[in-house]
Design a protein around this motif. Structure first.
Motif, PDB file in Angstrom:
ATOM      1  N   LYS A 134      50.525  42.660  36.164  1.00 12.42           N
ATOM      2  CA  LYS A 134      50.883  43.106  34.861  1.00 12.42           C
ATOM      3  C   LYS A 134      49.808  42.527  33.928  1.00 12.42           C
ATOM      4  O   LYS A 134      49.496  43.072  32.812  1.00 12.42           O
ATOM      5  N   LEU A 135      49.633  41.015  33.860  1.00 10.75           N
ATOM      6  CA  LEU A 135      48.730  40.378  33.387  1.00 10.75           C
ATOM      7  C   LEU A 135      47.220  41.045  33.170  1.00 10.75           C
ATOM      8  O   LEU A 135      46.481  41.100  32.365  1.00 10.75           O
ATOM      9  N   LEU A 136      46.755  41.474  34.503  1.00 10.12           N
ATOM     10  CA  LEU A 136      45.802  41.925  34.838  1.00 10.12           C
ATOM     11  C   LEU A 136      45.510  43.364  33.800  1.00 10.12           C
ATOM     12  O   LEU A 136      44.605  43.750  33.217  1.00 10.12           O
ATOM     13  N   ILE A 137      46.631  44.291  34.087  1.00  9.70           N
ATOM     14  CA  ILE A 137      46.456  45.509  33.382  1.00  9.70           C
ATOM     15  C   ILE A 137      46.676  45.246  31.876  1.00  9.70           C
ATOM     16  O   ILE A 137      46.172  45.993  31.107  1.00  9.70           O
ATOM     17  N   GLU A 138      47.361  44.265  31.379  1.00  7.72           N
ATOM     18  CA  GLU A 138      47.685  43.919  30.086  1.00  7.72           C
ATOM     19  C   GLU A 138      46.064  43.965  29.246  1.00  7.72           C
ATOM     20  O   GLU A 138      45.701  43.909  28.169  1.00  7.72           O
ATOM     21  N   GLN A 139      45.387  43.313  30.230  1.00  9.53           N
ATOM     22  CA  GLN A 139      43.861  42.812  29.729  1.00  9.53           C
ATOM     23  C   GLN A 139      42.914  44.043  29.845  1.00  9.53           C
ATOM     24  O   GLN A 139      41.687  43.727  29.246  1.00  9.53           O
ATOM     25  N   ILE A 140      43.258  45.012  30.544  1.00 12.54           N
ATOM     26  CA  ILE A 140      42.334  46.263  30.486  1.00 12.54           C
ATOM     27  C   ILE A 140      42.463  47.061  29.234  1.00 12.54           C
ATOM     28  O   ILE A 140      43.489  47.455  28.505  1.00 12.54           O
ATOM     29  N   PRO A 141      41.240  47.329  28.570  1.00 11.82           N
ATOM     30  CA  PRO A 141      41.162  48.129  27.499  1.00 11.82           C
ATOM     31  C   PRO A 141      41.313  49.670  27.917  1.00 11.82           C
ATOM     32  O   PRO A 141      40.598  50.153  28.591  1.00 11.82           O
ATOM     33  N   PHE A 142      42.650  49.960  27.299  1.00 14.63           N
ATOM     34  CA  PHE A 142      42.796  51.653  27.488  1.00 14.63           C
ATOM     35  C   PHE A 142      41.848  52.447  26.608  1.00 14.63           C
ATOM     36  O   PHE A 142      41.277  51.741  25.701  1.00 14.63           O
ATOM     37  N   LEU A 151      38.062  44.657  37.030  1.00 11.84           N
ATOM     38  CA  LEU A 151      39.371  44.189  36.502  1.00 11.84           C
ATOM     39  C   LEU A 151      40.561  44.344  37.006  1.00 11.84           C
ATOM     40  O   LEU A 151      41.641  43.545  36.381  1.00 11.84           O
ATOM     41  N   LEU A 152      40.731  45.138  38.215  1.00 12.34           N
ATOM     42  CA  LEU A 152      41.981  45.160  38.839  1.00 12.34           C
ATOM     43  C   LEU A 152      41.920  45.172  40.438  1.00 12.34           C
ATOM     44  O   LEU A 152      42.474  44.325  40.860  1.00 12.34           O
ATOM     45  N   SER A 153      41.042  46.169  40.714  1.00 13.53           N
ATOM     46  CA  SER A 153      40.995  46.262  42.380  1.00 13.53           C
ATOM     47  C   SER A 153      40.628  44.947  43.008  1.00 13.53           C
ATOM     48  O   SER A 153      41.107  44.688  44.221  1.00 13.53           O
ATOM     49  N   ALA A 154      39.628  44.286  42.738  1.00 19.42           N
ATOM     50  CA  ALA A 154      39.208  42.921  43.257  1.00 19.42           C
ATOM     51  C   ALA A 154      39.928  41.804  42.927  1.00 19.42           C
ATOM     52  O   ALA A 154      40.374  41.272  43.993  1.00 19.42           O
ATOM     53  N   PRO A 155      40.382  41.671  41.599  1.00 18.07           N
ATOM     54  CA  PRO A 155      40.952  40.317  41.409  1.00 18.07           C
ATOM     55  C   PRO A 155      42.327  40.197  41.911  1.00 18.07           C
ATOM     56  O   PRO A 155      42.988  39.216  42.393  1.00 18.07           O
ATOM     57  N   LEU A 156      43.275  41.403  42.014  1.00 14.60           N
ATOM     58  CA  LEU A 156      44.420  41.230  42.293  1.00 14.60           C
ATOM     59  C   LEU A 156      44.863  40.815  43.816  1.00 14.60           C
ATOM     60  O   LEU A 156      45.517  39.964  43.989  1.00 14.60           O
ATOM     61  N   PRO A 157      44.106  41.561  44.787  1.00 16.92           N
ATOM     62  CA  PRO A 157      44.457  40.917  46.185  1.00 16.92           C
ATOM     63  C   PRO A 157      43.733  39.516  46.414  1.00 16.92           C
ATOM     64  O   PRO A 157      44.378  38.971  47.223  1.00 16.92           O
ATOM     65  N   LEU A 158      42.679  39.343  45.770  1.00 13.42           N
ATOM     66  CA  LEU A 158      42.086  37.928  45.870  1.00 13.42           C
ATOM     67  C   LEU A 158      43.024  36.975  45.231  1.00 13.42           C
ATOM     68  O   LEU A 158      43.103  35.612  45.459  1.00 13.42           O
ATOM     69  N   LEU A 159      43.583  37.282  43.883  1.00 15.92           N
ATOM     70  CA  LEU A 159      44.605  36.167  43.612  1.00 15.92           C
ATOM     71  C   LEU A 159      45.839  36.035  44.485  1.00 15.92           C
ATOM     72  O   LEU A 159      46.328  34.700  44.712  1.00 15.92           O
ATOM     73  N   THR A 160      46.224  37.239  45.132  1.00 14.37           N
ATOM     74  CA  THR A 160      47.334  37.078  45.979  1.00 14.37           C
ATOM     75  C   THR A 160      46.871  36.182  47.410  1.00 14.37           C
ATOM     76  O   THR A 160      47.589  35.394  47.546  1.00 14.37           O
ATOM     77  N   LYS A 173      36.833  34.564  42.309  1.00 14.70           N
ATOM     78  CA  LYS A 173      35.525  35.010  42.097  1.00 14.70           C
ATOM     79  C   LYS A 173      34.520  34.703  43.355  1.00 14.70           C
ATOM     80  O   LYS A 173      33.714  35.268  43.645  1.00 14.70           O
ATOM     81  N   ASP A 174      34.863  33.239  43.604  1.00 15.17           N
ATOM     82  CA  ASP A 174      33.924  32.901  44.599  1.00 15.17           C
ATOM     83  C   ASP A 174      34.282  33.606  46.010  1.00 15.17           C
ATOM     84  O   ASP A 174      33.309  34.012  46.894  1.00 15.17           O
ATOM     85  N   LEU A 175      35.714  33.872  46.226  1.00 13.38           N
ATOM     86  CA  LEU A 175      35.873  34.591  47.387  1.00 13.38           C
ATOM     87  C   LEU A 175      35.347  36.082  47.306  1.00 13.38           C
ATOM     88  O   LEU A 175      34.918  36.575  48.567  1.00 13.38           O
ATOM     89  N   TYR A 176      35.261  36.524  46.033  1.00 15.99           N
ATOM     90  CA  TYR A 176      34.859  37.794  45.968  1.00 15.99           C
ATOM     91  C   TYR A 176      33.476  37.997  46.497  1.00 15.99           C
ATOM     92  O   TYR A 176      33.191  38.761  47.272  1.00 15.99           O
ATOM     93  N   HIS A 177      32.471  36.898  46.077  1.00 13.01           N
ATOM     94  CA  HIS A 177      30.893  36.943  46.368  1.00 13.01           C
ATOM     95  C   HIS A 177      30.941  36.649  47.970  1.00 13.01           C
ATOM     96  O   HIS A 177      30.080  37.283  48.611  1.00 13.01           O
ATOM     97  N   TRP A 178      31.719  35.938  48.392  1.00 14.68           N
ATOM     98  CA  TRP A 178      31.356  35.575  49.783  1.00 14.68           C
ATOM     99  C   TRP A 178      31.874  36.683  50.655  1.00 14.68           C
ATOM    100  O   TRP A 178      31.236  36.932  51.671  1.00 14.68           O
ATOM    101  N   GLU A 255      39.382  43.138  51.333  1.00 12.58           N
ATOM    102  CA  GLU A 255      38.726  44.524  51.364  1.00 12.58           C
ATOM    103  C   GLU A 255      39.571  45.698  51.681  1.00 12.58           C
ATOM    104  O   GLU A 255      39.463  46.634  50.804  1.00 12.58           O
ATOM    105  N   THR A 256      40.582  45.400  52.413  1.00 16.38           N
ATOM    106  CA  THR A 256      41.327  46.643  52.664  1.00 16.38           C
ATOM    107  C   THR A 256      42.156  46.942  51.457  1.00 16.38           C
ATOM    108  O   THR A 256      42.158  47.975  51.124  1.00 16.38           O
ATOM    109  N   THR A 257      42.733  46.292  50.768  1.00 18.24           N
ATOM    110  CA  THR A 257      43.614  46.503  49.683  1.00 18.24           C
ATOM    111  C   THR A 257      42.902  46.866  48.470  1.00 18.24           C
ATOM    112  O   THR A 257      43.002  47.871  47.722  1.00 18.24           O
ATOM    113  N   ARG A 258      41.912  46.140  48.323  1.00 14.91           N
ATOM    114  CA  ARG A 258      40.797  46.371  47.089  1.00 14.91           C
ATOM    115  C   ARG A 258      40.187  47.713  47.169  1.00 14.91           C
ATOM    116  O   ARG A 258      40.425  48.654  46.552  1.00 14.91           O
ATOM    117  N   ASN A 259      39.798  48.279  48.352  1.00 12.44           N
ATOM    118  CA  ASN A 259      39.077  49.712  48.547  1.00 12.44           C
ATOM    119  C   ASN A 259      40.051  50.624  48.522  1.00 12.44           C
ATOM    120  O   ASN A 259      39.973  51.810  48.219  1.00 12.44           O
TER     121      ASN A 259
END
Length: 413
Positions: A134-142, A151-160, A173-178, A255-259
């Motif tokens: 919800k917080l990520l979606i609220e920050q997306i400019p519609f 804005l969404l696909s990458a951060p959500l599963p990595l935050l989980t 963000k480090d996990l994403y890069h690695w 990767e599976t959830t994001r993609n």
């Protein structure tokens, strides 16, 4: 003369350029019809059998004694892990992840990990995922163009994943890069040079060592604690195996959830009537997440090695032959799925192999589908439609069906 004896194959499924623009589903369909167990020569290897049919892939996957994932036999990738390392970068400090171990030892690892993913341990994780989404979606400019991957696909599963590992959320963000670097051996954007990859591994190993030592000293109930402390085969974990299994956890849980999420948004852009069905009946999401994963097939393949002379269908397989299971083909198999190329959120009652099958099925598959369900429930409350502004840039990879970006407009209700 069988296919294997005919010399260099006309089609090289290992070539990452084959997947640069799209997954070649038309080629897979042709192979399923004409050569469902197809011999693929390699310029830099011994060649492999490409298994294209759903039935054959399930049979191979449920027989690990004959079709091994073990590191000493080459591991779970097309390249031989015992020669070039888990990520293909030759790193010697990375141990063997449990995806590259056969039963019964593999089963011990799964039993060690499962408590961290049990309902009792996860508690109200769905509510926490919902709040993060919800917080990520609220920050997306519609109503304007955005890159929904960032804005969404990458951060959500990595935050989980950060929660499951018991680390600070801003580490995502480090996990994403690695993780991009770990699986991006064929993409120059992710593997810019051996020196850059070495620096990435140094950073990651430093993170791992600190986490390993902290969890050994102060154990909790998270996955990192289990990987650092639970004995396997009567032996305490060592740092190098902790590193290997952490790479597996990060790649598998991200990767599976994001993609799947990104490809599903593309599908809703191109099939707006499917999004209309979700908006009108969000209850469909209880089963539609399986269709999202099937259609996306975020992992294109996994590899096995024959431990004895055997058969796959009508094809003889020799001891030592590499066998590559093309999940992306099996998930479009005409003998299993009606209208297999169509994305249909009302599709029910099927067994996809998007999370693997048999002994090595993804341990976090239910959590992945939960995240997909939650995020699209929230989007259904606010998004009238998705508009694709440009074709996304794809991973240059024969392993992951990944999108680097996805520029879309979320049109507000």
């Amino acid at each position: 003369m069988n296919i294997k004896e005919q010399g260099m194959s006309r089609i090289d499924l290992k070539d990452p350029d084959l997947y640069q623009q799209r997954v070649p589903h038309d080629l897979f369909a042709q192979l399923r019809k004409e050569q469902p167990v197809y011999w693929n020569d390699e310029v830099d290897g011994s060649g492999f059998w490409a298994v294209m049919k759903h039935k054959d892939i399930c049979e191979v996957s449920r027989n690990p004694a004959v079709f091994s994932s073990a590191y000493e036999n080459g591991g779970h990738r097309i390249f031989n892990e015992n020669e070039v390392g888990l990520t293909g970068a030759g790193e010697s400090a990375v141990g063997i992840p449990f995806i590259s171990i056969d039963p019964p030892l593999h089963t011990q690892y799964r039993k060690a990990i499962m408590p961290a993913l049990s309902p009792a341990r996860l508690g109200d994780i769905e509510n926490r995922i919902r709040e993060r989404a919800k917080l990520l979606i609220e920050q997306i400019p519609f109503d304007q163009e955005v890159d929904i991957v960032q804005l969404l696909s990458a951060p959500l599963p990595l935050l989980t994943l950060a929660e499951l590992l018991g680390v600070k959320p801003d580490v995502w963000k480090d996990l994403y890069h690695w993780t991009n670097a770990f699986v991006g051996e064929d993409d120059p954007e992710f593997r810019q040079s051996p020196e850059a990859m070495q620096q990435t591994m140094i950073e990651f190993m430093s993170f791992c060592q600190a986490l390993f030592e902290e969890r050994r000293a102060n154990p909790g109930h998270d996955i990192a604690t289990l990987l650092a402390t639970v004995p396997i085969d009567g032996k305490a974990p060592v740092l190098r195996d902790f590193i290997g299994n952490l790479i597996l956890t990060l790649v598998g849980g991200n990767e599976t959830t994001r993609n799947s999420m990104s490809h599903t948004i593309v599908n809703f852009c191109k099939n707006p009537e499917q999004w209309d069905k979700i908006k009108q009946n969000p209850e469909l999401l209880k089963t539609a997440t399986a269709e999202m994963v099937r259609h996306a097939s975020p992992v294109l393949h996994m590899r096995r090695t024959a431990t004895q002379d055997t058969m796959i269908g009508e094809q003889k397989i020799a001891k030592g032959d590499k066998v590559v299971l093309w999940y992306s083909s099996a998930n479009r198999d005409e003998d299993v799925f009606e209208r297999p190329d169509e994305f249909d959120v009302t599709r029910k009652g099927f067994q996809h192999v998007g999370f693997g099958f048999g002994q090595h099925v993804c341990v976090g598959s239910r959590l992945a589908e939960m995240q997909l369900r939650v995020v699209f429930e929230l989007l259904a409350e606010r998004v009238e439609r998705f508009e694709l502004k440009s074709e996304p840039r794809r991973f240059r990879s024969n392993f992951l069906n990944g999108l680097k970006n996805l520029n879309v407009v979320l049109v507000a209700k």
